[in-house]
Design a protein around this motif. Structure first.
Motif, PDB file in Angstrom:
ATOM      1  N   ALA A  45       0.815  -1.219   0.000  1.00 19.21           N
ATOM      2  CA  ALA A  45       0.000   0.000   0.000  1.00 19.21           C
ATOM      3  C   ALA A  45       0.847   1.267   0.000  1.00 19.21           C
ATOM      4  CB  ALA A  45      -0.933  -0.001   1.206  1.00 19.21           C
ATOM      5  N   ALA A  46       2.014   1.209   0.598  1.00 19.34           N
ATOM      6  CA  ALA A  46       2.823   2.423   0.717  1.00 19.34           C
ATOM      7  C   ALA A  46       3.269   2.956  -0.639  1.00 19.34           C
ATOM      8  CB  ALA A  46       4.031   2.151   1.598  1.00 19.34           C
ATOM      9  N   CYS A  47       3.582   2.045  -1.578  1.00 21.52           N
ATOM     10  CA  CYS A  47       4.125   2.539  -2.846  1.00 21.52           C
ATOM     11  C   CYS A  47       3.253   2.201  -4.043  1.00 21.52           C
ATOM     12  CB  CYS A  47       5.533   2.001  -3.076  1.00 21.52           C
ATOM     13  SG  CYS A  47       5.575   0.308  -3.631  1.00 21.52           S
ATOM     14  N   GLY A  48       2.247   1.346  -3.837  1.00 16.61           N
ATOM     15  CA  GLY A  48       1.331   1.076  -4.937  1.00 16.61           C
ATOM     16  C   GLY A  48       1.609  -0.193  -5.708  1.00 16.61           C
ATOM     17  N   ASP A  49       2.558  -1.013  -5.243  1.00 14.76           N
ATOM     18  CA  ASP A  49       2.764  -2.308  -5.911  1.00 14.76           C
ATOM     19  C   ASP A  49       1.512  -3.155  -5.778  1.00 14.76           C
ATOM     20  OD1 ASP A  49       5.383  -1.996  -6.747  1.00 14.76           O
ATOM     21  OD2 ASP A  49       6.238  -2.807  -4.912  1.00 14.76           O
ATOM     22  N   GLU A  50       1.085  -3.734  -6.888  1.00 11.62           N
ATOM     23  CA  GLU A  50      -0.036  -4.676  -6.871  1.00 11.62           C
ATOM     24  C   GLU A  50       0.376  -5.897  -7.682  1.00 11.62           C
ATOM     25  OE1 GLU A  50      -3.726  -1.467  -6.649  1.00 11.62           O
ATOM     26  OE2 GLU A  50      -3.546  -2.769  -8.388  1.00 11.62           O
ATOM     27  N   ASP A  70       0.576  -4.574 -11.572  1.00 16.67           N
ATOM     28  CA  ASP A  70       1.336  -3.348 -11.816  1.00 16.67           C
ATOM     29  C   ASP A  70       2.274  -3.149 -10.630  1.00 16.67           C
ATOM     30  OD1 ASP A  70       2.243  -0.887 -12.581  1.00 16.67           O
ATOM     31  OD2 ASP A  70       0.457   0.197 -11.918  1.00 16.67           O
ATOM     32  N   SER A  71       3.530  -3.428 -10.860  1.00 17.87           N
ATOM     33  CA  SER A  71       4.459  -3.319  -9.728  1.00 17.87           C
ATOM     34  C   SER A  71       5.804  -2.784 -10.214  1.00 17.87           C
ATOM     35  CB  SER A  71       4.626  -4.672  -9.041  1.00 17.87           C
ATOM     36  OG  SER A  71       4.902  -5.677  -9.977  1.00 17.87           O
ATOM     37  N   CYS A  72       6.634  -2.416  -9.244  1.00 14.63           N
ATOM     38  CA  CYS A  72       7.906  -1.771  -9.575  1.00 14.63           C
ATOM     39  C   CYS A  72       8.909  -2.796 -10.108  1.00 14.63           C
ATOM     40  CB  CYS A  72       8.458  -1.060  -8.348  1.00 14.63           C
ATOM     41  SG  CYS A  72       8.972  -2.173  -7.037  1.00 14.63           S
ATOM     42  N   CYS A 134       9.393  -4.398  -1.472  1.00 13.04           N
ATOM     43  CA  CYS A 134       9.039  -4.647  -2.884  1.00 13.04           C
ATOM     44  C   CYS A 134       9.502  -6.038  -3.305  1.00 13.04           C
ATOM     45  CB  CYS A 134       9.683  -3.602  -3.797  1.00 13.04           C
ATOM     46  SG  CYS A 134       9.405  -1.902  -3.293  1.00 13.04           S
TER      47      CYS A 134
ATOM     48  N   HIS B 342       7.550   2.257 -12.973  1.00 11.82           N
ATOM     49  CA  HIS B 342       6.729   2.369 -11.772  1.00 11.82           C
ATOM     50  C   HIS B 342       7.184   3.543 -10.900  1.00 11.82           C
ATOM     51  CE1 HIS B 342       4.832   1.131  -7.951  1.00 11.82           C
ATOM     52  NE2 HIS B 342       3.977   0.496  -8.733  1.00 11.82           N
ATOM     53  N   HIS B 344       7.490   3.898  -7.777  1.00  4.92           N
ATOM     54  CA  HIS B 344       8.448   3.614  -6.705  1.00  4.92           C
ATOM     55  C   HIS B 344       9.872   3.562  -7.242  1.00  4.92           C
ATOM     56  CE1 HIS B 344       9.142   1.215  -2.734  1.00  4.92           C
ATOM     57  NE2 HIS B 344       9.770   2.364  -2.759  1.00  4.92           N
ATOM     58  N   ASP B 345      10.033   3.084  -8.461  1.00  4.53           N
ATOM     59  CA  ASP B 345      11.372   3.081  -9.067  1.00  4.53           C
ATOM     60  C   ASP B 345      11.848   4.502  -9.351  1.00  4.53           C
ATOM     61  OD1 ASP B 345      11.799   0.250  -9.191  1.00  4.53           O
ATOM     62  OD2 ASP B 345      10.326   0.180 -10.804  1.00  4.53           O
ATOM     63  N   ALA B 359       6.197   9.208  -3.788  1.00  4.74           N
ATOM     64  CA  ALA B 359       5.595   8.290  -4.766  1.00  4.74           C
ATOM     65  C   ALA B 359       4.597   7.405  -4.061  1.00  4.74           C
ATOM     66  CB  ALA B 359       6.669   7.443  -5.431  1.00  4.74           C
ATOM     67  N   GLY B 360       3.528   7.089  -4.738  1.00  5.96           N
ATOM     68  CA  GLY B 360       2.495   6.241  -4.151  1.00  5.96           C
ATOM     69  C   GLY B 360       1.136   6.845  -4.417  1.00  5.96           C
ATOM     70  N   HIS B 361       0.210   6.603  -3.502  1.00  6.04           N
ATOM     71  CA  HIS B 361      -1.133   7.177  -3.703  1.00  6.04           C
ATOM     72  C   HIS B 361      -1.353   8.440  -2.879  1.00  6.04           C
ATOM     73  CE1 HIS B 361      -2.039   5.342   0.125  1.00  6.04           C
ATOM     74  NE2 HIS B 361      -1.809   4.153  -0.354  1.00  6.04           N
ATOM     75  N   ALA B 375      -0.873   4.802  -8.764  1.00  7.70           N
ATOM     76  CA  ALA B 375       0.069   5.632  -8.006  1.00  7.70           C
ATOM     77  C   ALA B 375       0.610   6.745  -8.904  1.00  7.70           C
ATOM     78  CB  ALA B 375       1.215   4.768  -7.497  1.00  7.70           C
TER      79      ALA B 375
END
Lengths: 149, 407
Positions: A45-50, A70-72, A134, B342, B344-345, B359-361, B375
């Motif tokens: 949740a912190a960075c949006g990785d799903e 959708d992830s880093c 991550c 992404h 975060h990257d 970065a994020g929501h 995000a």
């Protein structure tokens, strides 16, 4: 004005090593179609990785493994490594393998660690604490899908 | 183009023995602290500290005076008509929860509806969402236009005779542009609808006048204004406080207590139970003094110019896209996504180069879902930024794309 890329720092290249980037850009198991028997969602949740991790388990063995979402780059590469590493592994052995992998990701003393070659790109992540979550996400999601279901 | 901050030296974090190369582009999350604010807090805590509003001795009385003086100064800053309209809280989040449970909960029914905007921070969504769930009321969401600004004409269509409250941000934390708050508040007042304004982002622009806006409540946090965390403010329009009940009770807010009943104080003190966070209030006051000494005109002229430069340079990068259409205004923040990289990257690569972005929501998940994304990356400006920070950002983004892009 067009900005040309300048020299990318060694720290950046330490995290995003060539092998890890290869997994990110051409991942193993990404959106592959399998007859999955298990699946689970994972969210950072912190960075949006799903991520969605799915597996086909036959007679106690993981015969196929895939992921989507959708992830880093770190998460994708880690998931790709996981797909390579866990295919054809017996479910009984998986928990210990995953705990060992997570300990590698969390470790800052990577020089002292012995690990399988396929896991080597994850060694650098430990030095970047905010990225550990991550790299760990696919493995935890696999646990949720297969071991906790 | 040379845009150099005359105030960067006021912030000790950039000293040689701290982070001299820090490129801090996350002021929308929290502003860095000027030495003057840190010194005021240090001096207060070392040489003046006591419990306010309770002690009958000189040291305590002196602290009470400082807190009430700060209340007066904040009333002036907000354009409030009286210090009795100003409540100290721990931050915007507490301020909004205070309104929810001290006031709105006493009025809400299953027939009621509450209107928010699609861009609200979770702090200005969850209290209303929970109240609506508890009482079976409905939560309505006003859409944004292509530029990310609340569409007044669409908002009006959501209003009916059961609309109890409109709770919206003056400037949303992911978009940064100013909403037509005055128009909305005036319309609401004509229709006897309560208005709550989340001013967390807008407060750093100064020039707030709650009387002119005609809002009922206005909330902000001190740390978005170069003050410390732990101190926020809730403005309550005159007359409303007397209709409100304390939602958190304890010492310092009563004039008479028995085992069976209590009689609460009048005015803002009835919401300030327990001991005041005086050191943070002192810090907020010092921040206000610091900003006033610079002058809001100079602050905004500088940041508008720097923002214009930032928007122009970012628009040159064809591999990033703003999450809403850019317009004529130059908000002090910019949220975007990078093609197939992404968020975060992006933040991680920039961090390695000493560039701090978010970065994020950004505590606005529903907004991101509405925009069809998970995000975004947000860069935001403060007094210490200058053109070199923007140039470093552009180089960092270019390198990130070069390394991580997927062909």
């Amino acid at each position: 004005m067009t900005t040309q890329p300048s020299k990318i720092s060694n720290d950046a290249l330490q995290l995003y090593q060539e092998v890890l980037l290869k997994h990110h850009k051409t991942p193993t198991g990404f959106e592959v179609e399998i007859n999955n028997t298990h699946s689970a969602d994972g969210v950072n949740a912190a960075c949006g990785d799903e991520i969605v991790v799915y597996a086909q388990v036959e007679a106690g063995t993981i015969t196929a493994l895939g992921f989507s979402g959708d992830s880093c780059a770190i998460c994708r590469a880690s998931a790709s490594i996981m797909c390579s590493y866990l295919t054809n592994v017996e479910v009984d052995q998986v928990e210990a393998i995953i705990e060992h992998t997570i300990s590698i990701i969390n470790s800052t003393h990577t020089d002292e660690l012995i690990c399988a070659e396929v896991l080597q790109p994850l060694l650098a992540v430990g030095k970047f604490p905010v990225r550990r979550q991550c790299a760990i996400l696919p493995w935890r999601t696999f646990v949720k899908a297969v071991l906790e279901s | 183009m040379s845009i150099v901050s005359p105030w960067k030296q006021d912030f000790p974090v950039f000293n040689a023995d701290a982070y001299p190369n820090l490129c801090y582009l996350d002021s929308a999350a929290t502003c860095l602290t000027p030495k003057r604010v840190a010194d005021a807090m240090y001096n207060y805590q070392c040489y003046s500290h006591a419990n306010s509003h309770k002690g009958l001795y000189y040291l305590s009385a002196n602290v009470t005076e400082k807190v009430e003086y700060a209340r007066t100064r904040i009333a002036e800053f907000l354009g409030a008509s009286s210090l009795n309209e100003i409540v100290f809280t721990s931050g915007t989040t507490e301020s909004l929860n205070l309104v929810a449970y001290s006031y709105i909960e006493t009025k809400i029914t299953s027939k009621s509806n509450i209107i928010i905007s699609a861009a609200e921070h979770h702090a200005n969504l969850l209290p209303w969402q929970r109240l609506c769930q508890q009482y079976g009321a409905s939560l309505r969401v006003a859409p944004l236009n292509d530029h990310g600004i609340i569409d007044f004409s669409q908002l009006v269509t959501l209003i009916d005779s059961d609309t109890l409250l409109i709770a919206i941000s003056q400037s949303a934390n992911v978009i940064g542009k100013f909403n037509p708050i005055k128009q909305i508040c005036q319309y609401a007042r004509q229709n006897n609808i309560i208005t709550v304004i989340d001013g967390a982002q807008a407060v750093s622009h100064g020039n707030i006048n709650v009387d002119d806006l005609e809002c009922d409540f206005y909330a902000f946090s001190g740390h978005k204004l170069y003050g410390p965390t732990g101190c926020g403010v809730l403005y309550c329009r005159m007359g409303l406080i007397e209709q409100m009940r304390p939602y958190q009770v304890g010492g310092g807010i009563i004039d008479n207590v028995s085992y069976q009943s209590s009689h609460y104080l009048t005015g803002p003190l009835k919401f300030e139970s327990g001991s005041h966070n005086v050191v943070s209030i002192i810090g907020l006051l010092a921040a206000l003094d610091y900003l006033n000494d610079i002058s809001w005109q100079a602050i905004n002229a500088y940041l508008e110019r720097l923002s214009g430069y930032m928007q122009k340079r970012l628009a040159e990068l064809n591999f990033i896209h703003p999450i809403v259409r850019s317009g004529d205004s130059a908000p002090y923040l910019y949220s975007f996504q990078m093609n197939k990289v992404h968020c975060h990257d992006v933040a991680s690569m920039l961090d390695i180069e000493g560039i701090a972005v978010r970065a994020g929501h950004h505590c606005a998940q529903p907004l991101h879902k509405t925009l069809g994304i998970n995000a975004s990356v947000r860069v935001s400006l403060g007094l210490y930024n200058d053109h070199t920070d923007i140039d470093r950002l552009i180089t960092g983004l270019t390198n990130t794309y070069q390394l991580l892009k997927i062909e």
